[in-house]
Write an enzyme that holds these catalytic residues in place. Sequence first.
Site, PDB file in Angstrom:
ATOM      1  N   ALA A 132       0.838  -1.206   0.000  1.00 23.79           N
ATOM      2  CA  ALA A 132       0.000   0.000   0.000  1.00 23.79           C
ATOM      3  C   ALA A 132       0.869   1.251   0.000  1.00 23.79           C
ATOM      4  O   ALA A 132       1.385   1.671   1.039  1.00 23.79           O
ATOM      5  CB  ALA A 132      -0.915  -0.026   1.224  1.00 23.79           C
ATOM      6  N   THR A 134      -0.037   3.948  -2.705  1.00 31.74           N
ATOM      7  CA  THR A 134      -0.867   5.019  -3.274  1.00 31.74           C
ATOM      8  C   THR A 134      -1.929   5.506  -2.292  1.00 31.74           C
ATOM      9  O   THR A 134      -2.534   4.709  -1.564  1.00 31.74           O
ATOM     10  CB  THR A 134      -1.539   4.505  -4.560  1.00 31.74           C
ATOM     11  OG1 THR A 134      -0.515   4.008  -5.427  1.00 31.74           O
ATOM     12  CG2 THR A 134      -2.311   5.602  -5.270  1.00 31.74           C
ATOM     13  N   SER A 140       1.558   9.202  -8.376  1.00 34.00           N
ATOM     14  CA  SER A 140       2.869   9.348  -9.018  1.00 34.00           C
ATOM     15  C   SER A 140       3.868  10.015  -8.083  1.00 34.00           C
ATOM     16  O   SER A 140       5.048   9.650  -8.047  1.00 34.00           O
ATOM     17  CB  SER A 140       2.729  10.201 -10.283  1.00 34.00           C
ATOM     18  OG  SER A 140       1.790   9.634 -11.152  1.00 34.00           O
ATOM     19  N   GLN A 251      11.936  -4.488 -10.803  1.00 34.42           N
ATOM     20  CA  GLN A 251      11.376  -5.814 -11.084  1.00 34.42           C
ATOM     21  C   GLN A 251       9.874  -5.723 -11.367  1.00 34.42           C
ATOM     22  O   GLN A 251       9.358  -6.403 -12.248  1.00 34.42           O
ATOM     23  CB  GLN A 251      11.652  -6.755  -9.908  1.00 34.42           C
ATOM     24  CG  GLN A 251      11.107  -8.152 -10.131  1.00 34.42           C
ATOM     25  CD  GLN A 251      11.802  -9.198  -9.301  1.00 34.42           C
ATOM     26  OE1 GLN A 251      13.029  -9.228  -9.226  1.00 34.42           O
ATOM     27  NE2 GLN A 251      11.042 -10.072  -8.666  1.00 34.42           N
ATOM     28  N   GLU A 252       9.184  -4.873 -10.611  1.00 34.45           N
ATOM     29  CA  GLU A 252       7.735  -4.745 -10.811  1.00 34.45           C
ATOM     30  C   GLU A 252       7.438  -4.250 -12.236  1.00 34.45           C
ATOM     31  O   GLU A 252       6.535  -4.749 -12.906  1.00 34.45           O
ATOM     32  CB  GLU A 252       7.146  -3.774  -9.782  1.00 34.45           C
ATOM     33  CG  GLU A 252       5.643  -3.636  -9.941  1.00 34.45           C
ATOM     34  CD  GLU A 252       4.974  -2.819  -8.848  1.00 34.45           C
ATOM     35  OE1 GLU A 252       5.675  -2.372  -7.914  1.00 34.45           O
ATOM     36  OE2 GLU A 252       3.754  -2.627  -8.941  1.00 34.45           O
ATOM     37  N   GLY A 349     -14.570  -7.312 -35.783  1.00 31.94           N
ATOM     38  CA  GLY A 349     -15.897  -6.750 -36.066  1.00 31.94           C
ATOM     39  C   GLY A 349     -16.749  -6.726 -34.798  1.00 31.94           C
ATOM     40  O   GLY A 349     -16.225  -6.654 -33.691  1.00 31.94           O
ATOM     41  N   GLY A 350     -18.061  -6.837 -34.972  1.00 28.73           N
ATOM     42  CA  GLY A 350     -18.993  -6.744 -33.831  1.00 28.73           C
ATOM     43  C   GLY A 350     -18.769  -7.819 -32.784  1.00 28.73           C
ATOM     44  O   GLY A 350     -19.004  -7.598 -31.591  1.00 28.73           O
TER      45      GLY A 350
HETATM   46  C1  LIG Z   1      -5.896  -1.535 -10.946  1.00 28.15           C
HETATM   47  C2  LIG Z   1      -4.865  -0.784 -10.154  1.00 28.15           C
HETATM   48  C3  LIG Z   1      -4.090  -1.454  -9.228  1.00 28.15           C
HETATM   49  C4  LIG Z   1      -3.166  -0.755  -8.449  1.00 28.15           C
HETATM   50  N1  LIG Z   1      -2.472  -1.425  -7.470  1.00 28.15           N
HETATM   51  C5  LIG Z   1      -1.728  -0.710  -6.594  1.00 28.15           C
HETATM   52  C6  LIG Z   1      -1.143  -1.345  -5.445  1.00 28.15           C
HETATM   53  O1  LIG Z   1      -1.236  -2.566  -5.270  1.00 28.15           O
HETATM   54  N2  LIG Z   1      -0.449  -0.580  -4.576  1.00 28.15           N
HETATM   55  C7  LIG Z   1      -0.308   0.758  -4.740  1.00 28.15           C
HETATM   56  O2  LIG Z   1       0.312   1.384  -3.900  1.00 28.15           O
HETATM   57  N3  LIG Z   1      -0.839   1.393  -5.816  1.00 28.15           N
HETATM   58  C8  LIG Z   1      -1.560   0.691  -6.727  1.00 28.15           C
HETATM   59  N4  LIG Z   1      -2.124   1.321  -7.801  1.00 28.15           N
HETATM   60  C9  LIG Z   1      -1.953   2.755  -7.955  1.00 28.15           C
HETATM   61  C10 LIG Z   1      -1.082   3.145  -9.137  1.00 28.15           C
HETATM   62  O3  LIG Z   1       0.251   2.834  -8.901  1.00 28.15           O
HETATM   63  C11 LIG Z   1      -1.349   4.645  -9.379  1.00 28.15           C
HETATM   64  O4  LIG Z   1      -2.661   4.766  -9.885  1.00 28.15           O
HETATM   65  C12 LIG Z   1      -0.341   5.267 -10.328  1.00 28.15           C
HETATM   66  O5  LIG Z   1       0.935   5.297  -9.752  1.00 28.15           O
HETATM   67  C13 LIG Z   1      -0.754   6.699 -10.722  1.00 28.15           C
HETATM   68  O6  LIG Z   1      -1.095   7.467  -9.624  1.00 28.15           O
HETATM   69  P1  LIG Z   1      -2.478   8.264  -9.624  1.00 28.15           P
HETATM   70  O7  LIG Z   1      -3.548   7.308  -9.969  1.00 28.15           O
HETATM   71  O8  LIG Z   1      -2.579   9.006  -8.360  1.00 28.15           O
HETATM   72  O9  LIG Z   1      -2.351   9.271 -10.832  1.00 28.15           O
HETATM   73  P2  LIG Z   1      -1.694  10.737 -10.770  1.00 28.15           P
HETATM   74  O10 LIG Z   1      -0.380  10.659 -10.102  1.00 28.15           O
HETATM   75  O11 LIG Z   1      -2.715  11.675 -10.229  1.00 28.15           O
HETATM   76  O12 LIG Z   1      -1.474  11.047 -12.307  1.00 28.15           O
HETATM   77  C14 LIG Z   1      -2.506  11.598 -13.163  1.00 28.15           C
HETATM   78  C15 LIG Z   1      -1.893  11.830 -14.536  1.00 28.15           C
HETATM   79  O13 LIG Z   1      -0.813  12.767 -14.423  1.00 28.15           O
HETATM   80  C16 LIG Z   1       0.344  12.232 -15.006  1.00 28.15           C
HETATM   81  N5  LIG Z   1       1.539  12.709 -14.330  1.00 28.15           N
HETATM   82  C17 LIG Z   1       1.840  12.603 -13.017  1.00 28.15           C
HETATM   83  N6  LIG Z   1       3.045  13.133 -12.766  1.00 28.15           N
HETATM   84  C18 LIG Z   1       3.525  13.575 -13.953  1.00 28.15           C
HETATM   85  C19 LIG Z   1       4.734  14.212 -14.362  1.00 28.15           C
HETATM   86  N7  LIG Z   1       5.714  14.487 -13.486  1.00 28.15           N
HETATM   87  N8  LIG Z   1       4.886  14.527 -15.663  1.00 28.15           N
HETATM   88  C20 LIG Z   1       3.919  14.266 -16.569  1.00 28.15           C
HETATM   89  N9  LIG Z   1       2.752  13.663 -16.243  1.00 28.15           N
HETATM   90  C21 LIG Z   1       2.566  13.320 -14.950  1.00 28.15           C
HETATM   91  C22 LIG Z   1       0.201  10.718 -14.824  1.00 28.15           C
HETATM   92  O14 LIG Z   1       1.026  10.016 -15.692  1.00 28.15           O
HETATM   93  C23 LIG Z   1      -1.276  10.550 -15.124  1.00 28.15           C
HETATM   94  O15 LIG Z   1      -1.470  10.508 -16.498  1.00 28.15           O
HETATM   95  C24 LIG Z   1      -3.004   0.644  -8.631  1.00 28.15           C
HETATM   96  C25 LIG Z   1      -3.761   1.306  -9.600  1.00 28.15           C
HETATM   97  C26 LIG Z   1      -4.694   0.621 -10.355  1.00 28.15           C
HETATM   98  C27 LIG Z   1      -5.507   1.371 -11.339  1.00 28.15           C
END
Ligand SMILES: Cc1cc2nc3c(=O)[nH]c(=O)nc-3n(C[C@H](O)[C@H](O)[C@H](O)COP(=O)(O)OP(=O)(O)OC[C@H]3O[C@@H](n4cnc5c(N)ncnc54)[C@H](O)[C@@H]3O)c2cc1C
Length: 389
Positions: A132, A134, A140, A251-252, A349-350
């Site tokens: 965990a 995010t 990001s 690795q991830e 197709g469909g």
């Molecule tokens: C199905 C799924 C499973 C996941 N599993 C996990 C998990 O197990 N553990 C965990 O911790 N997280 C998990 N995540 C979270 C995932 O790692 C984040 O969604 C991802 O890192 C993006 O963060 P965010 O969604 O907050 O997007 P944001 O950070 O809000 O980004 C929004 C947009 O802005 C862009 N952006 C951000 N910074 C920059 C920059 N510096 N320059 C240009 N563009 C930028 C991004 O690329 C994106 O397009 C999961 C997400 C999903 C959808």
Amino acid sequence: MRYVDYHNADRPFFTDDHLIFRETLQKFLEKDAVPNYEKWEEEQSIPRSFWRKMGEYGFLCSYVEEKYGGINGDFGFSIVLHEELARVGAGLFGIGTHCNVIVPYIHKIASEQQKSEYLPKCVSGEIITAIAMTEPGAGSDLASIKTTAVRDGDDYIINGQKTFISNGIYADLIIVACKTDTEVRPGHKGISLFFVESATEGFSRGRKLKKIGIHSQDTAEMYFDNVRVPAKNMLGEEGKGFYYLMEKLQQERLLCSVGAQVAAEDMLKLTIDYVKEREVFGKPVSKFQNTQFKIAEMATQIQIGRQYLDNLIIKHIQEQDIVTEVSMGKWWITDMAKRVASECIQLHGGYGYMEEYKIARRYRDIPVFSIFAGTNEIMKVIIAKNLGL
Ligand SMILES: Cc1cc2nc3c(=O)[nH]c(=O)nc-3n(C[C@H](O)[C@H](O)[C@H](O)COP(=O)(O)OP(=O)(O)OC[C@H]3O[C@@H](n4cnc5c(N)ncnc54)[C@H](O)[C@@H]3O)c2cc1C
């Protein structure tokens, strides 16, 4: 053709042992996963009994030493597992994440006591793990997480919220990224990792999040309300959490590319089969030059992806620092797989839009590969930075 025969024997990092492991795993998945997969997608969960069965057969976390229940296998076994799960469907990626992304933190960083406590159960499938990082306000920009762990005597008290956590509903053990120092600058130096067991008071799960794809994989919110954990639950050293995460993300991201590559290969295979069979205007769809050119283009890109990826796997096994190259591979291969999905559904197709066709599910599942494990934009940020920009 190599692009559809991704488990062929001429990949240099595979030995006979890997091929035997793959055959056994394939048979197991054909019997125990494939017939149930549709149901798991509808129910949006994979039963715990399946995890346990995988553990009993020795498929989980094969790199773990025998004293903890593993088979002491090399990275080739992890690749086989990831590829075979991805071949069945992207909804199984939570199992691969447990084995090849999360448990490696325990395997590499944990204390002896933590390893003895957790590893055997991770290998047997009794413990499902999650990581965990995010939060609703920080994806990001990991350094800006708000979840805190504050020292109180021999304990830490954790408060905060996480979201989008894979295996979030079923996880028994969660590695939680917390701020142990909110003052230090740059902020990432204040991040530490903690083990939180799901039964701990103050921990709760939020909704099982509804996603557009990978339905059988449970993704959830998590809440930490004065969660008290003993100081010995810290994973590694205080303030080193960000560095551990960055190290393991190589690795991830590599494995994320493996999932996307396998999906692209599968989509092409499905589409070749389909266009040969489907007749329009009195001939198979495969006989139109447009179809042939689309397929030729996709096959070329998939082959390029495969060559690049296998080269990365070799370098990763050699423990080379390939952060830039993995970032390149992650964005290129996952974008390529999205393009392939789009072309393949069009050639169906469909029927391609109908749930009963596997291509429809692949099309829904693939977009997330360019989002999780670091978005593709973040991959380009890393590449640009490492190019000195
Ligand atoms: C199905 C799924 C499973 C996941 N599993 C996990 C998990 O197990 N553990 C965990 O911790 N997280 C998990 N995540 C979270 C995932 O790692 C984040 O969604 C991802 O890192 C993006 O963060 P965010 O969604 O907050 O997007 P944001 O950070 O809000 O980004 C929004 C947009 O802005 C862009 N952006 C951000 N910074 C920059 C920059 N510096 N320059 C240009 N563009 C930028 C991004 O690329 C994106 O397009 C999961 C997400 C999903 C959808």
